[in-house]
Each structure stands twice: as C-alpha cells, then as structure tokens.
Motif scaffolding. Structure first.
Motif, PDB file in Angstrom:
ATOM      1  N   ASP A   1      12.055  46.280 -33.273  1.00 20.69           N
ATOM      2  CA  ASP A   1      11.988  47.178 -32.113  1.00 20.69           C
ATOM      3  C   ASP A   1      13.271  47.987 -31.976  1.00 20.69           C
ATOM      4  OD1 ASP A   1       9.437  46.244 -31.404  1.00 20.69           O
ATOM      5  OD2 ASP A   1      10.298  44.544 -30.338  1.00 20.69           O
ATOM      6  N   THR A   2      14.404  47.339 -32.228  1.00 17.55           N
ATOM      7  CA  THR A   2      15.686  48.056 -32.186  1.00 17.55           C
ATOM      8  C   THR A   2      15.746  49.134 -33.257  1.00 17.55           C
ATOM      9  OG1 THR A   2      16.787  46.069 -31.340  1.00 17.55           O
ATOM     10  CG2 THR A   2      18.180  47.770 -32.300  1.00 17.55           C
ATOM     11  N   ALA A   3      15.246  48.810 -34.440  1.00 12.81           N
ATOM     12  CA  ALA A   3      15.231  49.804 -35.520  1.00 12.81           C
ATOM     13  C   ALA A   3      14.365  51.004 -35.153  1.00 12.81           C
ATOM     14  CB  ALA A   3      14.719  49.148 -36.801  1.00 12.81           C
ATOM     15  N   MET A   4      13.221  50.751 -34.561  1.00 18.46           N
ATOM     16  CA  MET A   4      12.348  51.848 -34.144  1.00 18.46           C
ATOM     17  C   MET A   4      13.038  52.753 -33.137  1.00 18.46           C
ATOM     18  SD  MET A   4       8.618  50.052 -33.701  1.00 18.46           S
ATOM     19  CE  MET A   4       7.711  49.359 -35.080  1.00 18.46           C
ATOM     20  N   GLU A   5      13.672  52.155 -32.149  1.00 13.34           N
ATOM     21  CA  GLU A   5      14.339  52.948 -31.115  1.00 13.34           C
ATOM     22  C   GLU A   5      15.509  53.730 -31.684  1.00 13.34           C
ATOM     23  OE1 GLU A   5      13.277  53.468 -28.081  1.00 13.34           O
ATOM     24  OE2 GLU A   5      11.536  52.211 -28.525  1.00 13.34           O
ATOM     25  N   ASP A   6      16.272  53.118 -32.592  1.00 17.03           N
ATOM     26  CA  ASP A   6      17.398  53.823 -33.217  1.00 17.03           C
ATOM     27  C   ASP A   6      16.926  55.043 -33.994  1.00 17.03           C
ATOM     28  OD1 ASP A   6      19.111  51.981 -32.162  1.00 17.03           O
ATOM     29  OD2 ASP A   6      19.430  50.875 -34.031  1.00 17.03           O
ATOM     30  N   LEU A   7      15.873  54.869 -34.780  1.00 14.92           N
ATOM     31  CA  LEU A   7      15.389  55.974 -35.604  1.00 14.92           C
ATOM     32  C   LEU A   7      14.693  57.047 -34.775  1.00 14.92           C
ATOM     33  CD1 LEU A   7      14.091  53.868 -38.613  1.00 14.92           C
ATOM     34  CD2 LEU A   7      16.168  55.247 -38.494  1.00 14.92           C
ATOM     35  N   LYS A   8      14.005  56.642 -33.729  1.00 15.08           N
ATOM     36  CA  LYS A   8      13.413  57.638 -32.824  1.00 15.08           C
ATOM     37  C   LYS A   8      14.494  58.490 -32.179  1.00 15.08           C
ATOM     38  CE  LYS A   8       9.217  55.062 -31.585  1.00 15.08           C
ATOM     39  NZ  LYS A   8       8.520  54.320 -30.493  1.00 15.08           N
TER      40      LYS A   8
END
Length: 280
Positions: free
Chosen positions: A80-87
């Motif tokens: 979830d953290t990776a998704m938010e960072d890339l978004k």
C-alpha cells in the motif's frame, strides 16, 4: 504369672485382608483401563480425523506465513505504501491517470529475476524497481504505449545447451526490434538498451487474495492490450505505429552457461527478501 497369651482387654477388630484391598484396587484399575480401552478407538478415530483435517487445510494456497513473511512486499502496509508513493510521483511528474497497478517478476535477457512494479497510465507503461525494505522507489523506466509494436505470450524457451532453464509461461513486450540491439548490449547483463521486457508472475501470487489479483499476468495483459490500442488511436501521425501484434509463441531467452542467473535466482537476489543475519 505370665500374662503372655492373656487376651483380656483386647477387642476383636474386623480387618480386610491386604489381598482383598489389592484385588479391589486391581479391579478398579482394570475397570478404568477397560473404559479407557473402550474409549481408545474413538479417541484414535477423532485424532485421525483431526490429522486428516489438518492435511486438507495445509498447505493452504492463501496461508503460507513462514514463506510469505520472508518477502518484504507481503509485510503489512508495504504494498500500500508503494502504491501511494508511486501515485504521488506520477501526479507530480506527468499527472496521467493510473489505470492499473501490478506486481510481477521481470526476467532480463540474462535470465535474472527482478521484482518489479508495473503501472499503466493512458499513455505510458512504467516499470519500477521498488525497495520494499526502505519503502522507496529506486529506478523507473517509462515506455510510451504508442511505441509498443508486439506482445508475445507463451512458454519460455532456451538454447539446447543452456544450463539454467526455467519452466512456466511469460509475457514479452517489444517496443523495438531485437535485430537493432547492439552486440555489446546483448552480452552486457546490466544493459538498459534492450528493446523489450519479459515478465512472469510473482512467487507471492498465492499468498493472499489481494496478491492474487495484482500478480496475475492475464489481468495485466487484459488491461495492456486495449490501452496500447487506444494510445495508437490518439497518437499523432509521426508517432503512430502499425497495428499491434499479439502473438502466442515460445519466448526465447538466449542464455548458454547461465551460471550467474543460476546463483542469483536460487537465492532470490532480485527480491526484497529477509536473509537472516545478512540482510538484503
């Protein structure tokens, strides 16, 4: 006069013989043992049923805690953290709308496995190397969708004398011709000038229902093909390519000795993995 043998003053007392006590205790124990013996078959049957139940529940494809915990991507909140960072990164740089997010394994031209996050926007395919230990992206490759000319689906194929062959199926995306690849980049394992990318499903696909969704190769292809077709329709004349070809054929990986990939893939060096006291 001697008093020996004089029983005056003594009263008769009724005593059980020791043999009787021992026999009664033995009878009591035998009764208990008999009851236990009679209960043993059912207990054994229950224990067998429990063992059968355990054998049917495990290994559960959605429950492999000791294996999945080794991969940092499966730690709570990591994906979830990776998704938010890339978004956030895409919103700051291009502002394009994200159509999908996948976690796959990239296989380079030397057969080395690398854990990658793929994002699909309206105009771009982004291949991201993400550090799930430090929770930060390390490298990002951007491929314009209108540049993709061919997609191949099929089983992996290797030269006959290759020492490190892999089973299974994969996907290869071409945005250029392999014939245009220079000899130096072909034999350089760290080259970034390879005009294609090869992917297969992540090993943690079955760790949970969430990972089953984002690690499924077929789900990625079902989104990628129409996205490329739409990008070709909206691209200008100079950028527009011929119609996209989607082929089903073996995916050739030209590795011969394969010693480097053999060591790296067996030890999962391309993944953010817990490695005891050594670390990643």
């Amino acid at each position: 006069m001697s008093t020996i043998g004089n029983f005056e003053g003594f009263q008769p007392v009724s005593l059980k013989q020791e043999d009787d006590d021992q026999s009664s205790e033995a009878d009591h124990l035998s009764m208990q043992e008999g009851r236990e013996g009679r209960e043993d078959p059912s207990l054994r049957q229950i224990s067998r049923q429990l063992s059968v139940t355990k054998s049917t529940l495990y290994p559960n494809p959605y429950h492999q805690p000791y294996i999945s915990r080794k991969y940092f991507v499966t730690r709570p909140g990591a994906i979830d953290t990776a998704m938010e960072d890339l978004k956030g990164h895409i919103a700051e740089t291009s502002g394009e709308k994200i159509q999908g997010f996948w976690l796959l394994t990239e296989i380079d031209h030397w057969n080395n496995e690398k854990e990658k996050i793929l994002l699909l926007t309206d105009q771009t395919l982004l291949i991201c190397k993400y550090d799930f230990i430090m929770l930060s992206y390390v490298q990002m490759q951007k491929i314009p969708l209108h540049a993709v000319c061919r997609i191949c689906l099929g089983k992996f194929a290797f030269p006959g004398i290759s020492l490190d062959k892999r089973p299974g199926e994969g996907l290869r995306i071409y945005w250029g011709s392999p014939d245009e690849q220079s000899l130096l980049s072909r034999w350089n394992p760290w080259s970034t000038e390879v005009p294609y990318a090869t992917f297969t499903e992540h090993p943690m696909k079955y760790s949970s229902e969430k990972f089953l969704e984002i690690c499924k190769l077929s789900g990625f292809v079902s989104k990628l093909v129409p996205a490329i077709q739409n990008a070709n329709k909206t691209s200008s004349g100079s950028e527009r390519r011929k119609e996209l070809m989607v082929l089903t054929q073996p995916i050739l990986i030209e590795t011969y000795t394969g010693l480097m990939s053999f060591i790296g893939n067996r030890n999962k060096l391309g993944y953010s993995l817990a490695r005891g006291n050594i670390g990643f």
